[in-house]
Structure formats: C-alpha cells, structure tokens
Design a protein around this motif. Structure first.
Motif, PDB file in Angstrom:
ATOM      1  N   VAL A 276       0.861  -1.191   0.000  1.00 54.69           N
ATOM      2  CA  VAL A 276       0.000   0.000   0.000  1.00 54.69           C
ATOM      3  C   VAL A 276       0.892   1.234   0.000  1.00 54.69           C
ATOM      4  CG1 VAL A 276      -1.848   1.256   1.159  1.00 54.69           C
ATOM      5  CG2 VAL A 276      -1.761  -1.242   1.311  1.00 54.69           C
ATOM      6  N   THR A 277       0.789   2.030  -1.052  1.00 45.49           N
ATOM      7  CA  THR A 277       1.458   3.329  -1.071  1.00 45.49           C
ATOM      8  C   THR A 277       0.526   4.322  -0.394  1.00 45.49           C
ATOM      9  OG1 THR A 277       2.665   2.833  -3.116  1.00 45.49           O
ATOM     10  CG2 THR A 277       2.409   5.156  -2.528  1.00 45.49           C
ATOM     11  N   VAL A 278       0.946   4.782   0.773  1.00 49.06           N
ATOM     12  CA  VAL A 278       0.098   5.647   1.588  1.00 49.06           C
ATOM     13  C   VAL A 278       0.373   7.105   1.234  1.00 49.06           C
ATOM     14  CG1 VAL A 278      -0.608   6.255   3.923  1.00 49.06           C
ATOM     15  CG2 VAL A 278       0.208   3.941   3.439  1.00 49.06           C
ATOM     16  N   LEU A 279      -0.647   7.780   0.757  1.00 47.39           N
ATOM     17  CA  LEU A 279      -0.558   9.199   0.417  1.00 47.39           C
ATOM     18  C   LEU A 279      -1.147  10.018   1.556  1.00 47.39           C
ATOM     19  CD1 LEU A 279      -1.907   8.727  -3.201  1.00 47.39           C
ATOM     20  CD2 LEU A 279       0.476   8.882  -2.527  1.00 47.39           C
ATOM     21  N   HIS A 280      -0.669  11.232   1.709  1.00 44.74           N
ATOM     22  CA  HIS A 280      -1.142  12.078   2.799  1.00 44.74           C
ATOM     23  C   HIS A 280      -1.916  13.273   2.244  1.00 44.74           C
ATOM     24  CE1 HIS A 280       1.001   9.973   6.057  1.00 44.74           C
ATOM     25  NE2 HIS A 280       1.792   9.612   5.059  1.00 44.74           N
ATOM     26  N   LYS A 281      -3.047  13.544   2.865  1.00 41.64           N
ATOM     27  CA  LYS A 281      -3.984  14.532   2.341  1.00 41.64           C
ATOM     28  C   LYS A 281      -3.432  15.954   2.365  1.00 41.64           C
ATOM     29  CE  LYS A 281      -7.938  11.747   3.835  1.00 41.64           C
ATOM     30  NZ  LYS A 281      -9.134  11.675   4.691  1.00 41.64           N
ATOM     31  N   LYS A 282      -2.606  16.245   3.343  1.00 41.75           N
ATOM     32  CA  LYS A 282      -2.146  17.626   3.525  1.00 41.75           C
ATOM     33  C   LYS A 282      -0.709  17.855   3.064  1.00 41.75           C
ATOM     34  CE  LYS A 282      -5.315  18.442   7.369  1.00 41.75           C
ATOM     35  NZ  LYS A 282      -5.463  18.846   8.796  1.00 41.75           N
ATOM     36  N   SER A 283      -0.126  16.883   2.429  1.00 39.87           N
ATOM     37  CA  SER A 283       1.239  17.043   1.926  1.00 39.87           C
ATOM     38  C   SER A 283       1.478  16.068   0.788  1.00 39.87           C
ATOM     39  CB  SER A 283       2.254  16.802   3.051  1.00 39.87           C
ATOM     40  OG  SER A 283       2.306  15.428   3.378  1.00 39.87           O
ATOM     41  N   GLU A 284       2.623  16.197   0.156  1.00 32.71           N
ATOM     42  CA  GLU A 284       2.988  15.295  -0.930  1.00 32.71           C
ATOM     43  C   GLU A 284       3.741  14.071  -0.405  1.00 32.71           C
ATOM     44  OE1 GLU A 284       5.112  17.452  -3.876  1.00 32.71           O
ATOM     45  OE2 GLU A 284       3.411  18.740  -4.409  1.00 32.71           O
ATOM     46  N   ARG A 285       3.856  13.968   0.898  1.00 31.90           N
ATOM     47  CA  ARG A 285       4.581  12.854   1.498  1.00 31.90           C
ATOM     48  C   ARG A 285       3.854  11.538   1.258  1.00 31.90           C
ATOM     49  NH1 ARG A 285       4.852  10.446   6.762  1.00 31.90           N
ATOM     50  NH2 ARG A 285       3.087  11.725   7.436  1.00 31.90           N
ATOM     51  N   CYS A 286       4.615  10.491   1.018  1.00 23.92           N
ATOM     52  CA  CYS A 286       4.025   9.159   0.898  1.00 23.92           C
ATOM     53  C   CYS A 286       4.956   8.140   1.542  1.00 23.92           C
ATOM     54  CB  CYS A 286       3.741   8.795  -0.559  1.00 23.92           C
ATOM     55  SG  CYS A 286       5.205   8.542  -1.563  1.00 23.92           S
ATOM     56  N   GLU A 287       4.427   7.007   1.903  1.00 19.04           N
ATOM     57  CA  GLU A 287       5.208   5.942   2.515  1.00 19.04           C
ATOM     58  C   GLU A 287       4.630   4.605   2.095  1.00 19.04           C
ATOM     59  OE1 GLU A 287       4.536   6.031   6.896  1.00 19.04           O
ATOM     60  OE2 GLU A 287       3.144   7.637   6.371  1.00 19.04           O
ATOM     61  N   GLU A 288       5.393   3.555   2.310  1.00 19.56           N
ATOM     62  CA  GLU A 288       4.974   2.220   1.912  1.00 19.56           C
ATOM     63  C   GLU A 288       4.536   1.413   3.130  1.00 19.56           C
ATOM     64  OE1 GLU A 288       4.719   1.126  -1.238  1.00 19.56           O
ATOM     65  OE2 GLU A 288       5.396   3.089  -1.949  1.00 19.56           O
ATOM     66  N   LEU A 289       3.358   0.836   3.028  1.00 17.77           N
ATOM     67  CA  LEU A 289       2.819  -0.015   4.093  1.00 17.77           C
ATOM     68  C   LEU A 289       2.655  -1.417   3.528  1.00 17.77           C
ATOM     69  CD1 LEU A 289       1.589   0.515   7.031  1.00 17.77           C
ATOM     70  CD2 LEU A 289      -0.619   0.281   5.909  1.00 17.77           C
ATOM     71  N   LEU A 290       3.156  -2.399   4.235  1.00 19.29           N
ATOM     72  CA  LEU A 290       3.075  -3.781   3.764  1.00 19.29           C
ATOM     73  C   LEU A 290       1.972  -4.531   4.496  1.00 19.29           C
ATOM     74  CD1 LEU A 290       4.235  -6.212   2.167  1.00 19.29           C
ATOM     75  CD2 LEU A 290       5.783  -6.590   4.109  1.00 19.29           C
ATOM     76  N   ILE A 291       1.068  -5.146   3.738  1.00 20.48           N
ATOM     77  CA  ILE A 291       0.144  -6.129   4.299  1.00 20.48           C
ATOM     78  C   ILE A 291       0.788  -7.486   4.041  1.00 20.48           C
ATOM     79  CG2 ILE A 291      -2.154  -7.157   4.169  1.00 20.48           C
ATOM     80  CD1 ILE A 291      -3.221  -4.488   3.197  1.00 20.48           C
ATOM     81  N   PRO A 292       1.369  -8.109   5.071  1.00 22.44           N
ATOM     82  CA  PRO A 292       2.150  -9.333   4.843  1.00 22.44           C
ATOM     83  C   PRO A 292       1.278 -10.504   4.395  1.00 22.44           C
ATOM     84  CG  PRO A 292       2.592  -8.350   7.009  1.00 22.44           C
ATOM     85  CD  PRO A 292       1.361  -7.702   6.475  1.00 22.44           C
ATOM     86  N   GLY A 293       1.815 -11.293   3.497  1.00 19.31           N
ATOM     87  CA  GLY A 293       1.084 -12.462   3.025  1.00 19.31           C
ATOM     88  C   GLY A 293       1.158 -13.630   3.983  1.00 19.31           C
ATOM     89  N   SER A 294       2.173 -13.633   4.849  1.00 21.88           N
ATOM     90  CA  SER A 294       2.339 -14.761   5.776  1.00 21.88           C
ATOM     91  C   SER A 294       1.893 -14.409   7.193  1.00 21.88           C
ATOM     92  CB  SER A 294       3.803 -15.216   5.795  1.00 21.88           C
ATOM     93  OG  SER A 294       4.646 -14.176   6.271  1.00 21.88           O
ATOM     94  N   LEU A 295       1.130 -13.363   7.340  1.00 20.25           N
ATOM     95  CA  LEU A 295       0.601 -12.978   8.643  1.00 20.25           C
ATOM     96  C   LEU A 295      -0.455 -13.982   9.089  1.00 20.25           C
ATOM     97  CD1 LEU A 295       0.656 -10.594  10.749  1.00 20.25           C
ATOM     98  CD2 LEU A 295      -1.372  -9.744   9.561  1.00 20.25           C
ATOM     99  N   THR A 296      -0.397 -14.392  10.356  1.00 19.66           N
ATOM    100  CA  THR A 296      -1.422 -15.306  10.853  1.00 19.66           C
ATOM    101  C   THR A 296      -2.768 -14.608  10.871  1.00 19.66           C
ATOM    102  OG1 THR A 296      -0.938 -14.640  13.131  1.00 19.66           O
ATOM    103  CG2 THR A 296       0.221 -16.576  12.289  1.00 19.66           C
ATOM    104  N   ARG A 297      -3.825 -15.338  10.536  1.00 20.42           N
ATOM    105  CA  ARG A 297      -5.150 -14.739  10.376  1.00 20.42           C
ATOM    106  C   ARG A 297      -5.649 -14.069  11.663  1.00 20.42           C
ATOM    107  NH1 ARG A 297      -2.868 -16.322   6.698  1.00 20.42           N
ATOM    108  NH2 ARG A 297      -3.534 -17.739   5.057  1.00 20.42           N
ATOM    109  N   SER A 298      -5.252 -14.653  12.806  1.00 23.96           N
ATOM    110  CA  SER A 298      -5.730 -14.125  14.079  1.00 23.96           C
ATOM    111  C   SER A 298      -5.194 -12.726  14.368  1.00 23.96           C
ATOM    112  CB  SER A 298      -5.331 -15.070  15.218  1.00 23.96           C
ATOM    113  OG  SER A 298      -3.919 -15.203  15.275  1.00 23.96           O
ATOM    114  N   ALA A 299      -4.144 -12.337  13.639  1.00 23.53           N
ATOM    115  CA  ALA A 299      -3.543 -11.019  13.863  1.00 23.53           C
ATOM    116  C   ALA A 299      -4.096  -9.957  12.920  1.00 23.53           C
ATOM    117  CB  ALA A 299      -2.028 -11.117  13.695  1.00 23.53           C
ATOM    118  N   ALA A 300      -5.064 -10.335  12.111  1.00 22.03           N
ATOM    119  CA  ALA A 300      -5.601  -9.392  11.124  1.00 22.03           C
ATOM    120  C   ALA A 300      -6.194  -8.153  11.777  1.00 22.03           C
ATOM    121  CB  ALA A 300      -6.654 -10.085  10.266  1.00 22.03           C
TER     122      ALA A 300
END
Length: 422
Positions: A276-300
């Motif tokens: 997920v490329t996270v964009l910010h409403k009040k600036s041009e700043r962005c960052e990368e957020l990872l939704i891991p594929g090997s995350l245990t379901r209980s931690a969702a």
C-alpha cells in the motif's frame, strides 16, 4: 389466426431464419429453437401481444426483433426493444452482430439484463441522457472491450453472489475502463470475474461495494481521496494499492476475504501479500505499508485497527511483526518499520534489527535502494564486520555513494575504538 406454435416444428435440421407471429413463442418452443440454432429474426405482428422478457432473453440465436407499432409497453428500433416512451433500453438481442452500438439520445435508463450475454458487441457508447443502469445490464458480454459512459451516471447498482448479476460481471474482454467523473458508488460485483486490468476512478467516488473489482488480472489500483469505504473482497487480486491515509476504511478485508462462491463449511480467508502506497492529504509525502502475506489470520485485527484510524496507528501495526511466519517477509517488514524511527530510539524492532542488520543492509543494496540504505546506515545498527561485507557488496554493485558513506562510518567506529583504548 395462429394461436400456438408446436415445439416439434423446429427439429435439428430446421432452416427457419425469420418467424412472423402475433405472439411470442413460449419457453418450450424457444428451447427447441435454440437446439436447432434457428430464428435470427422475430416479428411480433400484434400490438396486444404479451412480451415476456425473461422468455425472450432465452432465445440465443436472435439478431433482431420488431414489435407492432402501438404496443402499450414497448417499441422497437433497429431490432432493439425500448419502452413505449423511448426512455428505457429494455432488450438488445444476444446475437445481434453489430460490433459498436450508440445508444439513442433520450434514453435515460439501461434496464436490468438489457445486454446480458451479448456475444458480438465490442463497444458501447452512452449519451448524456443515460443516468441509470440496471442490475446485470452487461452481464457476461463476452466480447465487450470499450464502454463510453454517460457523464451523468452516479451509481453502479449492487448485486450479490446468488443473483449472478454484477453490471459488468464476467465481461472477459473488458480490460481497461474509465468510470464517469460523477460516479459516487461502485456497486457490489460490478466487475466480478471480468478481464479488467486497469481502471480509472475519479474524485467523487465514495464507496466501493463487496467484490466489485475482484478481477483476476487487476493488480494495481489508485483510490481517490474521496473513497470512504471499500467492501469485502473488492480488491481481492490487487497487490499494489495507492490510498490516502484516513480514507478507504475496510481496506484490509478488501484484499483478504473469503471467496464469495465458497460454501460456508469450506470457507476460509484467502490471505495475500499487498503493498500500500500511503498518500497524505495535507502534503505530498508518501510511505509504503506492507500487508504481509504470511501474517497469521488471528492477527488481522491489528492491521484493521491500524489502517481504519484517521491516522495510521503504527503502534498497532507494529504488533504484526511477531505474527509473520515467513522469515524473508518478516525481515522486510522490520526493515521498513525501523526506517520510521530515529537513530538510537528503542522500539519493537530494535532487538530483531540488531540481529539481522547485515542482512537488511545487503537486501537494500541488492535492490538498489540507495536512499533507504543510507537512512539505515545512519541508525548505527551495523557492526564493523558487517560494514566490511557491505562495502564489498556496494563496490560490486557500483553504488559509489553508499561505499563512501560506509567508509566514513568505518572511520568513525575506528576513531571510537581508538579513543576507548586511550
């Protein structure tokens, strides 16, 4: 006057291409017509004829239809059925062979199943008068490639797994589409199992329904800032999303969900990796957020809580680290996470990063991520032995700036050791 057509009239060798009748043949007769692959043209001569559209849609070979003038419910133009006042397009024959169809100006609604299962149509052009689409309007139009929307369509209606009625569901040739700028709601199953590879969404869109964009080849999508909520499974196959912080609530379950046609007893969440490329409403700043594929379901729930806040709750997000089972993915997750913290600041990643620092640095160099590597280098997690290994790798990669900073870091460590000895 003919009152009945016998089904036996249409045997397997039947060559009838046009039928002129005061009434619509019943379903049994139409079934025999389909077996015989006959009746390309149908003319209903009585203005009092009862036209059952569900029955008519079963006539798979039909290319054109005409209904006697003065019918109280319908009129026909160019082999297509409209409402008597011409404001609704009701039925477009499934075997009509035109490749392009321009809907007449003045039509306000495309009715339910109007184009469903059309075999040959490649392009649809809607005039500005069209403001409404019915459920299943273009369901399983197997050749449809291009749709020019009316600028006045504000909503694509909902469907569900039992109705099999997404507006563009199962349109396998539809690979690219631009939604109208006025659209505020993209309904459930709208492009379910379509051939969609690319979609353009505009700034008035507020909600995307369940499984709306569950299309196997759609791998990347940009969500406008206006999107408030994304339904379950809507982005099922997407692995790269651009989204604004504080928007698109439900994003995690939009990517990871139960397949809609699975039975309850066998249902299980299909969990996939997503960037997920996270964009910010009040600036041009962005960052990368990872939704891991090997995350245990209980931690969702950690991911859900982190994303669904007005600002990303990184304290909640970081709780996922220990729930990632794949070692490489865990390393990547930690590598991204540590870059959010200041050098020397203790955090949930600190101990893990110290143990894995050389591997993290090597991964950044292998990927050619110079800026990220330099940021990581400044955090001072790397030992003298690790710096030697990374300098060699940096030289091999031709990353001269990184090599210079590594040597500078080595000199600092050497001076510290020398000062300590004194």
């Amino acid at each position: 006057m003919v009152r009945r057509i016998h089904a036996g009239l249409f045997n397997w060798g039947c060559q009838v291409r046009k039928i002129i009748s005061p009434f619509l043949p019943n379903l049994t007769v139409i079934t025999e017509m389909n077996h015989a692959e006959c009746c390309r043209s149908l003319e209903i001569t009585s203005a009092q004829a009862n036209i059952n559209l569900r029955t008519l849609r079963k006539l798979e070979s039909l290319e054109e239809i005409s209904i006697a003038p003065g019918h109280k419910r319908f009129q026909t133009r160019d082999g297509v059925i409209f409402s008597a006042d011409g404001k609704k397009l009701v039925y477009y024959p499934s075997s009509k062979r035109d490749r392009r169809y321009v809907i007449p100006d003045g039509v306000q609604k495309i009715e339910e199943s109007a184009f469903a299962s059309q075999k040959y149509l490649k392009e649809i052009v809607m005039p500005g008068s069209v403001c409404s689409l019915g459920t299943r309007a273009f369901y399983a139009c197997e050749s449809l490639e291009t749709v020019q929307f009316s600028p006045n369509i504000r909503e694509i209606p909902d469907s569900n797994a039992y109705q099999k009625g997404g507006v563009f569901e199962a349109c396998g040739s539809l690979e690219q589409i631009e939604m109208p700028e006025s659209l505020t709601y993209l309904g459930s199953f709208a492009f379910y199992k379509s051939g969609l590879k690319e979609i353009t969404l505009h700034s008035r869109l507020q909600q995307i329904g369940e499984y709306a964009l569950m299309a196997k080849y759609l791998k990347e999508i940009k969500l406008p800032e206006s999107v408030k909520r994304v339904g379950k499974g809507a982005l099922f196959y997407v692995n790269h999303i651009h989204a604004y912080e504080g928007s698109a609530k439900g994003l995690v379950s939009a990517v990871n969900a139960v397949e809609p046609d699975m039975k309850d007893k066998s249902a299980n969440v299909v969990w996939t990796r997503c960037e997920v490329t996270v964009l910010h409403k009040k600036s041009e700043r962005c960052e990368e957020l990872l939704i891991p594929g090997s995350l245990t379901r209980s931690a969702a729930y950690h991911l859900d809580m982190a994303w669904n806040s007005e600002q990303i709750d990184y304290e909640e997000y970081d709780e996922c680290l220990d729930k990632i089972s794949n070692s490489e993915e865990k390393l990547e997750f930690a590598r991204r996470g540590i870059l959010r913290y200041r050098a020397g600041e203790e955090n949930v990643y600190t101990e893990y990063i110290r143990r894995m620092s050389c591997k993290i640095g090597a991964g950044l160099l292998e990927d050619g991520k110079e800026k990220e590597f330099l940021d990581f280098l400044k955090m001072d997690y790397l030992s003298a032995e690790s710096l030697v290994k990374l300098l060699k790798l940096s030289n091999q990669k031709g990353m001269t700036v990184c090599s210079a900073y590594i040597m500078e870091m080595q000199n600092k460590k050497e001076k510290k050791r020398a000062g300590f000895r004194l």
